[in-house]
Design an enzyme around this catalytic site. Sequence first.
Site, short mmCIF file in Angstrom:
data_model
loop_
_atom_site.label_atom_id
_atom_site.label_comp_id
_atom_site.label_asym_id
_atom_site.label_seq_id
_atom_site.Cartn_x
_atom_site.Cartn_y
_atom_site.Cartn_z
N ARG A 158 0.88 -1.18 0.00
CA ARG A 158 0.00 0.00 0.00
C ARG A 158 0.90 1.22 0.00
O ARG A 158 1.70 1.42 0.93
CB ARG A 158 -0.90 0.01 1.23
CG ARG A 158 -1.51 1.39 1.48
CD ARG A 158 -2.58 1.39 2.52
NE ARG A 158 -3.79 0.73 2.04
CZ ARG A 158 -4.99 0.86 2.60
NH1 ARG A 158 -5.14 1.61 3.68
NH2 ARG A 158 -6.04 0.25 2.11
N HIS A 165 -7.59 0.75 -6.10
CA HIS A 165 -7.75 -0.07 -4.88
C HIS A 165 -8.45 -1.38 -5.31
O HIS A 165 -9.61 -1.61 -4.98
CB HIS A 165 -8.57 0.70 -3.85
CG HIS A 165 -8.48 0.15 -2.45
ND1 HIS A 165 -7.71 -0.94 -2.12
CD2 HIS A 165 -9.09 0.56 -1.30
CE1 HIS A 165 -7.85 -1.18 -0.82
NE2 HIS A 165 -8.67 -0.29 -0.31
N GLN A 200 -10.15 -4.03 -2.76
CA GLN A 200 -11.43 -3.55 -2.22
C GLN A 200 -12.54 -3.73 -3.25
O GLN A 200 -13.62 -4.23 -2.93
CB GLN A 200 -11.29 -2.07 -1.85
CG GLN A 200 -12.58 -1.44 -1.35
CD GLN A 200 -12.95 -1.89 0.05
OE1 GLN A 200 -12.16 -1.78 0.97
NE2 GLN A 200 -14.18 -2.41 0.22
N ASP A 203 -17.29 7.12 -0.97
CA ASP A 203 -15.99 7.03 -0.29
C ASP A 203 -15.66 8.42 0.24
O ASP A 203 -16.29 9.41 -0.16
CB ASP A 203 -14.93 6.53 -1.31
CG ASP A 203 -13.56 6.32 -0.67
OD1 ASP A 203 -13.46 6.23 0.58
OD2 ASP A 203 -12.56 6.25 -1.43
N CYS A 227 -16.23 1.80 1.23
CA CYS A 227 -15.05 0.97 1.52
C CYS A 227 -14.57 1.14 2.95
O CYS A 227 -13.86 0.28 3.46
CB CYS A 227 -13.93 1.29 0.53
SG CYS A 227 -13.37 3.00 0.62
N ARG A 263 -13.45 -8.41 2.46
CA ARG A 263 -12.03 -8.17 2.12
C ARG A 263 -11.21 -9.40 2.46
O ARG A 263 -10.34 -9.82 1.71
CB ARG A 263 -11.49 -6.97 2.93
CG ARG A 263 -12.06 -5.61 2.57
CD ARG A 263 -11.61 -5.15 1.22
NE ARG A 263 -10.17 -5.07 1.08
CZ ARG A 263 -9.41 -4.06 1.50
NH1 ARG A 263 -9.95 -3.00 2.07
NH2 ARG A 263 -8.09 -4.07 1.32
#
Length: 313
Positions: free
Chosen positions: A106, A133, A136, A228, A268, A296
């Site tokens: 990440r 991402h 996700q 988000d 998310c 996830r």
Amino acid sequence: MGLSKKDLISIHDLTVGEVATILDVTRKLKRKQKSGEPHQYLNGKMLAMIFSKASTRTRTSFEVGFWQLGGHPIYLSDESSQIGRGEPVRDTARVLSRYVDGIMIRTFSHESVIELAKYADVPVINGLTDLLHPCQALADIFTIKEKLEVLKGRKLAYIGDGNNMAHSLMFGCAKSGMNMVCASPKGYLPNAEIIDLAQKDAAETGCTIQLEEDPFKAVAGADVIYTDTWASMGQEEEHEKRLKALSRYQVNGELLAAARPHAIVMHCLPAYRGEEITDEVMESPQSVVFDEAENRLHAQKAIMALLMSDEVL
Ligand code: CP
Ligand code: NVA
């Protein structure tokens, strides 16, 4: 079974069939975990997890998931490793490849992940960059399938900042035949190249990826409303400016009422109540955000098993 590419950097790199395989293996691994059936496909393997940004879900779900698959994860942060002191990505890639069987990263720059994958001999998994991402979004598509059963022809309305999440959802929807409308104000639109690539992917599965400035028009007929944060990691100093620019794009009761009655609400996480979403909507029966967070774990286990194990799952 496996995947044709060594790495998982973008959903765009996966074939339609590979996305379906990930969803199918996710379902199987979730069932095995719930029933206590052993599924140690990565027995004795090692995973390096590089985090240059904060995380609750990604770190915990990768770490727990890798243990459940029989492997041993190792956490590397900028502060505790030489990465934060400027050791080049291409050196880190070659060093870690001598110790571990996979690398999850990440970080900020998407190019760093591409470079890491280029120099690493082992699979590299993108755990979020400023651009994408993918883990996700794959967990999200799985969640939509679990909740609504059919993906093809469904409509997902993404409301808010045209960010990494919007980009990966575009690819996720395009590869699974879901129509997506992204409602963002001017200045906060998704990346034009990503839109173009996602629209090409969508043409293959017969769905559409569109932009719409008006959030109410975007949610009309939607089966899924997704939002988000308005200020992603690294954009903290723009927070106030973004609050103003995006205020019309809050997912609240009024907006939810304009979608289909069975519509599910996704985020998310982490969520900022009172900004991109209200507390009322987060806590409503239509919100599936915690199932989404759980998934996830299962989706990433599927990704890791498919990339790092030779066993047919
Ligand atoms: N959704 C997500 O990636 O959460 P974290 O930042 O907590 O990992
Ligand atoms: N868009 C958010 C997602 C966090 C999981 C960010 O990049 O901070």
